[in-house]
Write a protein that holds these residues in place. Structure first.
Motif, PDB file in Angstrom:
ATOM      1  N   VAL A  65      -1.530  -5.034   8.327  1.00  0.00           N
ATOM      2  CA  VAL A  65      -2.798  -5.225   9.028  1.00  0.00           C
ATOM      3  C   VAL A  65      -2.590  -5.049  10.532  1.00  0.00           C
ATOM      4  O   VAL A  65      -1.600  -5.520  11.095  1.00  0.00           O
ATOM      5  CB  VAL A  65      -3.339  -6.652   8.741  1.00  0.00           C
ATOM      6  CG1 VAL A  65      -4.663  -6.892   9.419  1.00  0.00           C
ATOM      7  CG2 VAL A  65      -3.448  -6.896   7.245  1.00  0.00           C
ATOM      8  N   THR A  66      -3.561  -4.399  11.177  1.00  0.00           N
ATOM      9  CA  THR A  66      -3.519  -4.268  12.634  1.00  0.00           C
ATOM     10  C   THR A  66      -3.887  -5.603  13.287  1.00  0.00           C
ATOM     11  O   THR A  66      -4.408  -6.507  12.629  1.00  0.00           O
ATOM     12  CB  THR A  66      -4.524  -3.200  13.128  1.00  0.00           C
ATOM     13  OG1 THR A  66      -5.856  -3.669  12.859  1.00  0.00           O
ATOM     14  CG2 THR A  66      -4.272  -1.849  12.475  1.00  0.00           C
ATOM     15  N   GLU A  68      -6.339  -6.195  14.998  1.00  0.00           N
ATOM     16  CA  GLU A  68      -7.788  -6.380  14.888  1.00  0.00           C
ATOM     17  C   GLU A  68      -8.216  -6.796  13.481  1.00  0.00           C
ATOM     18  O   GLU A  68      -9.327  -7.265  13.290  1.00  0.00           O
ATOM     19  CB  GLU A  68      -8.520  -5.088  15.279  1.00  0.00           C
ATOM     20  CG  GLU A  68      -8.341  -4.696  16.733  1.00  0.00           C
ATOM     21  CD  GLU A  68      -6.968  -4.091  17.035  1.00  0.00           C
ATOM     22  OE1 GLU A  68      -6.371  -3.444  16.143  1.00  0.00           O
ATOM     23  OE2 GLU A  68      -6.485  -4.277  18.165  1.00  0.00           O
ATOM     24  N   GLY A  69      -7.349  -6.573  12.477  1.00  0.00           N
ATOM     25  CA  GLY A  69      -7.675  -6.968  11.109  1.00  0.00           C
ATOM     26  C   GLY A  69      -7.904  -5.825  10.141  1.00  0.00           C
ATOM     27  O   GLY A  69      -8.300  -6.041   8.997  1.00  0.00           O
ATOM     28  N   LEU A  70      -7.638  -4.585  10.553  1.00  0.00           N
ATOM     29  CA  LEU A  70      -7.806  -3.427   9.679  1.00  0.00           C
ATOM     30  C   LEU A  70      -6.587  -3.284   8.768  1.00  0.00           C
ATOM     31  O   LEU A  70      -5.445  -3.291   9.240  1.00  0.00           O
ATOM     32  CB  LEU A  70      -7.974  -2.155  10.516  1.00  0.00           C
ATOM     33  CG  LEU A  70      -8.192  -0.867   9.724  1.00  0.00           C
ATOM     34  CD1 LEU A  70      -9.553  -0.888   9.021  1.00  0.00           C
ATOM     35  CD2 LEU A  70      -8.065   0.340  10.649  1.00  0.00           C
ATOM     36  N   THR A  72      -4.001  -1.293   6.749  1.00  0.00           N
ATOM     37  CA  THR A  72      -3.494   0.084   6.815  1.00  0.00           C
ATOM     38  C   THR A  72      -2.568   0.425   5.650  1.00  0.00           C
ATOM     39  O   THR A  72      -2.312   1.607   5.416  1.00  0.00           O
ATOM     40  CB  THR A  72      -2.750   0.329   8.138  1.00  0.00           C
ATOM     41  OG1 THR A  72      -1.641  -0.556   8.228  1.00  0.00           O
ATOM     42  CG2 THR A  72      -3.687   0.124   9.325  1.00  0.00           C
ATOM     43  N   LEU A 100     -10.215  -1.431   4.616  1.00  0.00           N
ATOM     44  CA  LEU A 100     -11.082  -2.607   4.748  1.00  0.00           C
ATOM     45  C   LEU A 100     -10.635  -3.429   5.948  1.00  0.00           C
ATOM     46  O   LEU A 100      -9.487  -3.362   6.382  1.00  0.00           O
ATOM     47  CB  LEU A 100     -11.034  -3.472   3.491  1.00  0.00           C
ATOM     48  CG  LEU A 100     -11.587  -2.855   2.210  1.00  0.00           C
ATOM     49  CD1 LEU A 100     -11.482  -3.852   1.062  1.00  0.00           C
ATOM     50  CD2 LEU A 100     -13.023  -2.398   2.390  1.00  0.00           C
ATOM     51  N   HIS A 101     -11.552  -4.233   6.454  1.00  0.00           N
ATOM     52  CA  HIS A 101     -11.274  -5.110   7.589  1.00  0.00           C
ATOM     53  C   HIS A 101     -11.298  -6.544   7.080  1.00  0.00           C
ATOM     54  O   HIS A 101     -12.270  -6.959   6.445  1.00  0.00           O
ATOM     55  CB  HIS A 101     -12.336  -4.901   8.669  1.00  0.00           C
ATOM     56  CG  HIS A 101     -11.958  -5.476   9.987  1.00  0.00           C
ATOM     57  ND1 HIS A 101     -11.967  -6.827  10.248  1.00  0.00           N
ATOM     58  CD2 HIS A 101     -11.545  -4.874  11.128  1.00  0.00           C
ATOM     59  CE1 HIS A 101     -11.595  -7.039  11.481  1.00  0.00           C
ATOM     60  NE2 HIS A 101     -11.326  -5.865  12.045  1.00  0.00           N
ATOM     61  N   LEU A 102     -10.251  -7.295   7.359  1.00  0.00           N
ATOM     62  CA  LEU A 102     -10.139  -8.666   6.854  1.00  0.00           C
ATOM     63  C   LEU A 102     -11.254  -9.582   7.344  1.00  0.00           C
ATOM     64  O   LEU A 102     -11.587 -10.550   6.667  1.00  0.00           O
ATOM     65  CB  LEU A 102      -8.799  -9.289   7.251  1.00  0.00           C
ATOM     66  CG  LEU A 102      -7.602  -8.865   6.428  1.00  0.00           C
ATOM     67  CD1 LEU A 102      -6.329  -9.438   7.040  1.00  0.00           C
ATOM     68  CD2 LEU A 102      -7.747  -9.295   4.986  1.00  0.00           C
ATOM     69  N   ARG A 104     -14.462  -8.634   8.266  1.00  0.00           N
ATOM     70  CA  ARG A 104     -15.808  -8.054   8.167  1.00  0.00           C
ATOM     71  C   ARG A 104     -16.176  -7.824   6.708  1.00  0.00           C
ATOM     72  O   ARG A 104     -15.843  -6.786   6.137  1.00  0.00           O
ATOM     73  CB  ARG A 104     -15.881  -6.742   8.943  1.00  0.00           C
ATOM     74  CG  ARG A 104     -15.649  -6.921  10.426  1.00  0.00           C
ATOM     75  CD  ARG A 104     -15.862  -5.630  11.181  1.00  0.00           C
ATOM     76  NE  ARG A 104     -15.439  -5.826  12.560  1.00  0.00           N
ATOM     77  CZ  ARG A 104     -14.722  -4.965  13.249  1.00  0.00           C
ATOM     78  NH1 ARG A 104     -14.358  -3.820  12.696  1.00  0.00           N
ATOM     79  NH2 ARG A 104     -14.373  -5.224  14.478  1.00  0.00           N
ATOM     80  N   PHE A 106     -15.030  -8.837   3.980  1.00  0.00           N
ATOM     81  CA  PHE A 106     -13.877  -8.521   3.138  1.00  0.00           C
ATOM     82  C   PHE A 106     -14.041  -9.026   1.710  1.00  0.00           C
ATOM     83  O   PHE A 106     -13.830  -8.286   0.749  1.00  0.00           O
ATOM     84  CB  PHE A 106     -12.604  -9.098   3.771  1.00  0.00           C
ATOM     85  CG  PHE A 106     -11.361  -8.823   2.971  1.00  0.00           C
ATOM     86  CD1 PHE A 106     -10.841  -7.542   2.916  1.00  0.00           C
ATOM     87  CD2 PHE A 106     -10.721  -9.839   2.285  1.00  0.00           C
ATOM     88  CE1 PHE A 106      -9.692  -7.281   2.184  1.00  0.00           C
ATOM     89  CE2 PHE A 106      -9.580  -9.592   1.552  1.00  0.00           C
ATOM     90  CZ  PHE A 106      -9.054  -8.303   1.510  1.00  0.00           C
ATOM     91  N   PRO A 131      -7.861 -13.475   4.456  1.00  0.00           N
ATOM     92  CA  PRO A 131      -8.499 -13.531   5.782  1.00  0.00           C
ATOM     93  C   PRO A 131      -8.237 -14.848   6.511  1.00  0.00           C
ATOM     94  O   PRO A 131      -8.002 -14.858   7.727  1.00  0.00           O
ATOM     95  CB  PRO A 131      -9.986 -13.344   5.469  1.00  0.00           C
ATOM     96  CG  PRO A 131      -9.991 -12.507   4.241  1.00  0.00           C
ATOM     97  CD  PRO A 131      -8.817 -13.035   3.430  1.00  0.00           C
TER      98      PRO A 131
END
Length: 190
Positions: A65-66, A68-70, A72, A100-102, A104, A106, A131
């Motif tokens: 995860v980045t 920001e929560g993306l 990868t 997916l974004h953790l 948003r 998710f 999350p």
């Protein structure tokens, strides 16, 4: 912790372990592990005996995860499953979490992508807990950022103990405290 004086007999234990790791490349690895065991022997459908304490489910999922929560990258792995290869065949499908974004929607996305026959009930139950682990992992960083920028700490209004009218906020975040006795209204989210 028991709810009464009646004797209890153990039947089933589910253990979940979740760890977060900050990598040198500033990405996060979130690792979740679930193990289910029974406290009794039972026969399997193929005539073998499943021994008490041997895992019925033993699975791990790791998300890359980045900041920001993306998500990868993803790896899901079963060490034990009740239907062996049939259960394990879903491992690659969880790569569908990539993108997916953790933070948003998710959990809704996991339900949509891996609901019913499109996923594994246990793996999906495990992954939707990540999350919160990610948020906990970022807490020191977010706290420092809030102090530097003067923004309200992200955790305020997130639970009853951190309501801006609570004694906890009065003690630990006095600049954000709202006295309910003075008719103060809660501050809007910033």
């Amino acid at each position: 912790m028991s709810l009464g004086s009646s004797a209890r007999k153990p039947i089933h234990t589910r253990s979940i372990t979740m760890d977060s790791y900050l990598r040198e490349d500033a990405l996060w690895e979130l690792e979740a592990h679930l193990v289910d065991v029974k406290s009794y022997d039972f026969p399997t459908k193929v005539g073998a005996m499943h021994k008490a304490g041997d895992p019925v489910h033993d699975m791990t999922i790791v998300l890359l995860v980045t900041q920001e929560g993306l998500i990868t990258d993803v790896r899901a792995k079963y060490q034990a499953a009740p239907y062996n290869a049939a259960c394990m065949a879903i491992e690659q499908a969880y790569r569908g979490l990539v993108g997916l974004h953790l933070l948003r929607q998710f959990r809704a996305a996991v339900r949509e992508r891996f609901g019913r026959v499109d996923g594994c009930t246990h793996m999906s139950e495990l992954v939707v807990l990540l999350p919160t682990v990610f948020v906990q992992s970022l807490s020191a960083q977010r706290r420092e950022q809030a102090e530097k920028t003067g923004k309200r700490p992200f955790q305020l209004e997130g639970c009853h103990a951190l309501a801006v009218t609570s004694p906890v906020v009065r003690e630990h975040y006095p600049e954000w405290y709202v006295n309910p006795q003075e008719g103060g209204k809660r501050r809007a989210r910033q």
